[in-house]
Design a protein around this motif. Structure first.
Motif, PDB file in Angstrom:
ATOM      1  N   GLU A  66       0.868  -1.205   0.044  1.00 54.08           N
ATOM      2  CA  GLU A  66      -0.144  -0.056   0.056  1.00 54.08           C
ATOM      3  C   GLU A  66       0.938   1.234  -0.160  1.00 54.08           C
ATOM      4  N   ILE A  67       0.487   2.310  -1.048  1.00 53.63           N
ATOM      5  CA  ILE A  67       1.461   3.323  -1.194  1.00 53.63           C
ATOM      6  C   ILE A  67       0.600   4.489  -1.307  1.00 53.63           C
ATOM      7  N   THR A  68       1.269   5.702  -1.233  1.00 53.88           N
ATOM      8  CA  THR A  68       0.564   6.977  -1.534  1.00 53.88           C
ATOM      9  C   THR A  68       1.540   7.877  -2.226  1.00 53.88           C
ATOM     10  N   LEU A  69       1.195   8.609  -3.450  1.00 54.78           N
ATOM     11  CA  LEU A  69       1.949   9.344  -4.377  1.00 54.78           C
ATOM     12  C   LEU A  69       1.463  10.464  -4.041  1.00 54.78           C
ATOM     13  N   GLY A  70       2.433  11.691  -3.799  1.00 52.99           N
ATOM     14  CA  GLY A  70       2.027  13.124  -3.712  1.00 52.99           C
ATOM     15  C   GLY A  70       2.925  14.071  -4.598  1.00 52.99           C
ATOM     16  N   TYR A  71       2.235  14.437  -5.581  1.00 54.17           N
ATOM     17  CA  TYR A  71       2.397  15.612  -6.515  1.00 54.17           C
ATOM     18  C   TYR A  71       2.147  16.817  -6.220  1.00 54.17           C
ATOM     19  N   SER A  72       3.223  17.702  -6.416  1.00 62.94           N
ATOM     20  CA  SER A  72       2.770  19.286  -5.902  1.00 62.94           C
ATOM     21  C   SER A  72       3.489  20.194  -6.994  1.00 62.94           C
ATOM     22  N   SER A  73       3.050  20.978  -7.576  1.00 62.45           N
ATOM     23  CA  SER A  73       3.515  22.012  -8.413  1.00 62.45           C
ATOM     24  C   SER A  73       2.886  23.242  -7.810  1.00 62.45           C
ATOM     25  N   PRO A  74       3.491  23.992  -6.692  1.00 64.64           N
ATOM     26  CA  PRO A  74       2.829  25.282  -6.198  1.00 64.64           C
ATOM     27  C   PRO A  74       2.781  26.324  -7.252  1.00 64.64           C
ATOM     28  N   SER A  75       3.812  26.209  -8.212  1.00 65.38           N
ATOM     29  CA  SER A  75       4.070  27.535  -9.164  1.00 65.38           C
ATOM     30  C   SER A  75       2.767  27.402 -10.025  1.00 65.38           C
ATOM     31  N   ASN A  76       2.232  26.079 -10.374  1.00 64.68           N
ATOM     32  CA  ASN A  76       0.865  25.885 -11.166  1.00 64.68           C
ATOM     33  C   ASN A  76      -0.210  25.665 -10.462  1.00 64.68           C
ATOM     34  N   ASN A  77      -0.101  25.581  -9.210  1.00 66.38           N
ATOM     35  CA  ASN A  77      -1.374  25.379  -8.158  1.00 66.38           C
ATOM     36  C   ASN A  77      -1.887  24.256  -8.439  1.00 66.38           C
ATOM     37  N   THR A  78      -1.147  23.095  -8.650  1.00 68.01           N
ATOM     38  CA  THR A  78      -1.529  21.903  -8.799  1.00 68.01           C
ATOM     39  C   THR A  78      -1.204  20.816  -8.001  1.00 68.01           C
ATOM     40  N   TYR A  79      -1.835  20.086  -7.259  1.00 71.67           N
ATOM     41  CA  TYR A  79      -1.695  19.283  -6.473  1.00 71.67           C
ATOM     42  C   TYR A  79      -2.498  17.893  -6.492  1.00 71.67           C
ATOM     43  N   ILE A  80      -1.820  16.546  -6.498  1.00 68.89           N
ATOM     44  CA  ILE A  80      -2.576  15.450  -6.564  1.00 68.89           C
ATOM     45  C   ILE A  80      -1.970  14.311  -5.713  1.00 68.89           C
ATOM     46  N   THR A  81      -2.903  13.550  -5.042  1.00 72.40           N
ATOM     47  CA  THR A  81      -2.425  12.486  -4.143  1.00 72.40           C
ATOM     48  C   THR A  81      -3.013  11.065  -5.118  1.00 72.40           C
ATOM     49  N   PRO A 123      -3.537   2.562  -9.165  1.00 71.70           N
ATOM     50  CA  PRO A 123      -4.347   3.285  -8.106  1.00 71.70           C
ATOM     51  C   PRO A 123      -5.785   2.891  -7.601  1.00 71.70           C
ATOM     52  N   ALA A 124      -5.931   2.932  -6.573  1.00 71.82           N
ATOM     53  CA  ALA A 124      -7.158   2.734  -5.936  1.00 71.82           C
ATOM     54  C   ALA A 124      -8.181   3.765  -5.846  1.00 71.82           C
ATOM     55  N   SER A 125      -7.412   5.030  -5.615  1.00 76.06           N
ATOM     56  CA  SER A 125      -8.204   6.468  -5.586  1.00 76.06           C
ATOM     57  C   SER A 125      -7.043   7.479  -5.902  1.00 76.06           C
ATOM     58  N   ALA A 126      -7.668   8.512  -6.297  1.00 81.83           N
ATOM     59  CA  ALA A 126      -6.664   9.703  -6.638  1.00 81.83           C
ATOM     60  C   ALA A 126      -7.651  10.975  -6.224  1.00 81.83           C
ATOM     61  N   GLU A 127      -6.896  12.022  -5.850  1.00 83.89           N
ATOM     62  CA  GLU A 127      -7.660  13.270  -5.730  1.00 83.89           C
ATOM     63  C   GLU A 127      -6.633  14.514  -6.299  1.00 83.89           C
ATOM     64  N   TYR A 128      -7.142  15.416  -7.118  1.00 81.40           N
ATOM     65  CA  TYR A 128      -6.459  16.386  -7.448  1.00 81.40           C
ATOM     66  C   TYR A 128      -7.110  17.722  -6.916  1.00 81.40           C
ATOM     67  N   TRP A 129      -6.356  18.727  -7.210  1.00 81.66           N
ATOM     68  CA  TRP A 129      -6.687  20.269  -6.777  1.00 81.66           C
ATOM     69  C   TRP A 129      -6.051  20.901  -7.870  1.00 81.66           C
ATOM     70  N   ASP A 130      -6.652  21.762  -8.749  1.00 78.83           N
ATOM     71  CA  ASP A 130      -5.914  22.488  -9.998  1.00 78.83           C
ATOM     72  C   ASP A 130      -6.405  23.816  -9.825  1.00 78.83           C
ATOM     73  N   SER A 131      -5.554  24.752 -10.078  1.00 76.32           N
ATOM     74  CA  SER A 131      -6.351  26.165 -10.460  1.00 76.32           C
ATOM     75  C   SER A 131      -5.279  26.720 -11.393  1.00 76.32           C
ATOM     76  N   SER A 132      -5.672  26.776 -12.732  1.00 75.20           N
ATOM     77  CA  SER A 132      -4.807  27.194 -13.520  1.00 75.20           C
ATOM     78  C   SER A 132      -4.384  28.710 -13.814  1.00 75.20           C
ATOM     79  N   SER A 133      -5.028  29.376 -12.610  1.00 75.57           N
ATOM     80  CA  SER A 133      -4.728  30.929 -12.466  1.00 75.57           C
ATOM     81  C   SER A 133      -3.405  31.163 -12.003  1.00 75.57           C
TER      82      SER A 133
END
Length: 162
Positions: A66-81, A123-133
């Motif tokens: 069982e693992i978790t991946l955490g992606y983050s790009s603050p400069s693009n306001n993109t976050y993924i788990t 993946p079993a589940s994923a969630e993302y937050w993204d603001s292209s602004s």
């Protein structure tokens, strides 16, 4: 159809960010994270990485997958788990297909390196937050929400179940 669309969105966002914190569980049950570059996201949503077959990470996956991946790009306001299961895969065709010059820095013998193994994350589940602004637009919208007493809407957000 919605899941195919969400997988395509997830693939696009991971391809954009590429580096994640890859979190496993160590022998004592504690979380263990390290940065890793994504080699490939396939159309079914599976995520592939290169690794050393004899690394601590590979040993941890062999005991608790069982693992978790955490992606983050603050400069693009993109976050993924991504939460899922990892497995070690020795697939020569995929190694050759996914190998890049950057991977050669860790595996100078290329795809023939005897230590080279692939990690497949299903993946079993994923969630993302993204603001292209831009950051200025985000700050403005936060201030606007504070002044008007409304809730800040930060952009796209969705959960994906596989």
């Amino acid at each position: 159809m919605k899941n195919e669309k969400n997988i395509a969105i997830l693939k696009e966002k991971i391809d954009e960010v590429r580096i994640c914190l890859f979190t496993t569980v160590d022998a004592k049950g504690a979380f263990s994270s390290r940065p890793m570059a994504t080699a490939k996201v396939e159309d079914d949503g599976s995520i592939w990485f290169f690794s050393n077959e004899y690394s601590l990470k590979s040993a941890e996956i062999s005991k608790e997958n069982e693992i978790t991946l955490g992606y983050s790009s603050p400069s693009n306001n993109t976050y993924i788990t991504v939460n899922g299961k990892a497995e070690l895969v020795d697939d020569q065709v995929r190694k050759e297909s996914y190998f890049s010059a950057a991977v050669k820095a860790w595996f100078p013998d290329g795809v023939e390196d005897p230590r080279l193994i692939l990690i497949k994350v299903t993946p079993a589940s994923a969630e993302y937050w993204d603001s292209s602004s831009s950051k200025m637009v985000v700050v403005f919208n936060i201030l606007k929400a504070l002044v008007t007493g409304t809730q800040y809407e930060g952009g796209d957000h969705d959960q994906i179940k596989f």
